[in-house]
Enzyme design. Structure first.
Site, short mmCIF file in Angstrom:
data_model
loop_
_atom_site.label_atom_id
_atom_site.label_comp_id
_atom_site.label_asym_id
_atom_site.label_seq_id
_atom_site.Cartn_x
_atom_site.Cartn_y
_atom_site.Cartn_z
N GLY A 1 0.85 -0.97 0.11
CA GLY A 1 -0.08 -0.05 -0.20
C GLY A 1 0.84 1.26 0.41
N GLY B 1 -0.63 4.27 0.21
CA GLY B 1 -1.53 5.01 1.27
C GLY B 1 -0.65 6.31 1.55
CD GLU C 1 -15.33 16.93 3.77
OE1 GLU C 1 -14.33 17.39 4.79
OE2 GLU C 1 -14.36 15.73 3.37
#
Length: 445
Positions: free
Chosen positions: A16, A18, A176
């Site tokens: 990963g 991220g 949002e």
């Protein structure tokens, strides 16, 4: 050449790229290690601004960076494009979906999270979530196509369904998204259509609990709800979704015995549930470790897996606790600052093991919670040495803007985002409103 010089370097595989995986790899810069970063996409994604891509406010390159570019000046890192599908702890190997097998001496798993539909995975086709750029492109296409199809639709009921946008989930992403959809309808698209009035579009935020932004103090949650409604969003609290299909959704209000209402909508967005990557349960099965209800792997104080100090789990995949001296352990929230801190801690502990030193327990430093609702509207809960600082409105909005620009990857991205936001602020335009193709008509439309 001596035998010591010819010996291969210890290999660290990081799954990963991220926030957690990126920080772990960066922390290992200059270490005598062979670091391999495996990512199923070719980029690092700044997820907190992904909703801006989905709502045409930013282009994808503004919030993403190629993984190879990020490690160009870190020669001990190799990046590979692939998806890990199995881990063999006995052989110390990971297997990729294309059949490649990677041996490792140390493993850091930072595979992130995915959507959770609470046992109703069939809802995904009609209510997409938002975790990847592909998700953002899909949602952007659905939103913009809904207005285009409404312009062509002669039937009033079908047109009303096309102009009804439903966001499920009152967390930061849902709040949002709902606020931005209201601004698109009332400002961005104003004057661009001839047969419909985009400002007549209805935006609903459906939340199953009694308030939005559950992680925020109750006062800020209420303030966020008020700001949403001022923007034109209808907030429905205590509303549980019982069905989603191509024509809309069923919502039950007032508890399990309450009435079920039908909402006709051709654009439903899912922001209600998060689950750990399926790799978490695969890893737990391979190691005999435990997972929590969300599929996160339970880890030791130093973020390693019990019985396997060579394996660490970080970010949204880890059910981690923060261990502070003199205080009881507390759960670590699934937010990007926590993932970054876990990535750095796991890498430091790996170096400590290689040097035969003791490892450190993870301590989460809380930087606070932020959520933006729309123009001049946001809420902030920031810890300080003198107590929490809680504020909302215009100054919270400015603070949110500053924080997100600061943490973006790379100077170019910061500059482009600032320019796009400045343009949108003065003109209400959203410049990423191009889609490659229209969303195909639903079966019932």
């Amino acid at each position: 050449m001596t035998d010591a010089a010819a010996a291969p370097l210890p290999r660290v595989v990081i799954v990963g790229c991220g926030f957690g995986g990126l920080e772990a790899a960066r922390t290992l810069r200059g270490a005598p290690l062979d670091v391999v970063v495996v990512e199923k996409t070719n980029h690092h994604l700044f997820q907190p601004l992904l909703y801006q891509v989905a709502t045409a406010g930013l282009a994808a390159p503004s919030i993403a960076a190629p993984a190879r570019l990020l490690f160009r000046h870190q020669p001990n890192v190799t990046t590979l494009l692939g998806e890990v599908c199995a881990i063999d702890a006995q052989a110390r190997t990971v297997r990729l979906a294309d059949g490649h097998v990677l041996p490792y001496d140390h493993l850091i798993v930072a595979a992130g999270a995915t959507h959770s539909y609470f046992g109703h995975d069939e809802w995904a086709a009609d209510a997409p979530g938002l975790k990847t750029l592909a998700d953002a492109f899909d949602i952007r296409r659905r939103v913009l196509t809904a207005f285009e199809r409404a312009e062509l639709e002669p039937d009033a009921a079908r047109r009303r369904a096309l102009l009804t946008f439903v966001v499920i989930g009152g967390g930061p992403t849902g709040v949002e998204m709902a606020g931005t959809l209201a601004e698109i309808a009332r400002h961005t698209l104003a004057g661009e259509f001839r047969r419909i009035a985009p400002e007549d579009a209805e935006v609903l935020l459906v939340e199953g609990s009694s308030r939005v932004l559950q992680a925020m103090p109750e006062g800020l949650s209420e303030r966020a709800r008020q700001q949403l409604e001022k923007l034109g969003v209808r907030v429905r609290l205590g509303a549980l979704v019982t069905r989603i299909d191509a024509g809309g959704l069923d919502v039950q209000e007032g508890g399990p015995d309450g009435p079920v209402h039908r909402i006709d909508s051709r654009c439903v967005i899912w922001a209600a549930g998060v689950a750990a990557s399926p790799l978490g349960r695969l890893l737990a099965q391979a190691l005999g470790a435990e997972c929590d209800r969300a599929g996160r792997v339970k880890v030791q104080p130093d973020l390693s897996v019990e019985g396997h100090p060579e394996i660490s789990v970080v970010g949204d995949l880890a059910a981690a606790m923060s261990h502070e001296p003199g205080k009881p352990p507390r759960p670590v929230p699934g937010v990007s600052p926590a993932a970054k801190q876990m990535g750095r801690t796991a890498a430091r502990n790996l170096l400590a093991r290689l040097a035969s030193r003791g490892t450190e327990a993870f301590r989460y430093k809380d930087w606070g919670n932020l959520a933006t609702i729309g123009r001049h509207a946001a809420v902030a809960d920031v810890p300080t040495p003198f107590g929490p600082l809680r504020f909302s409105g215009y100054f919270a909005w400015l603070f949110w803007l500053f924080v997100h620009v600061y943490f973006l990857i790379g100077f170019r991205n910061r500059l482009i985002v600032l320019m796009d936001w400045a343009s949108a602020y003065w003109t209400f335009r959203r410049n990423a409103r191009v889609v490659p193709e229209l969303d195909p008509p639903r079966q019932d439309s």
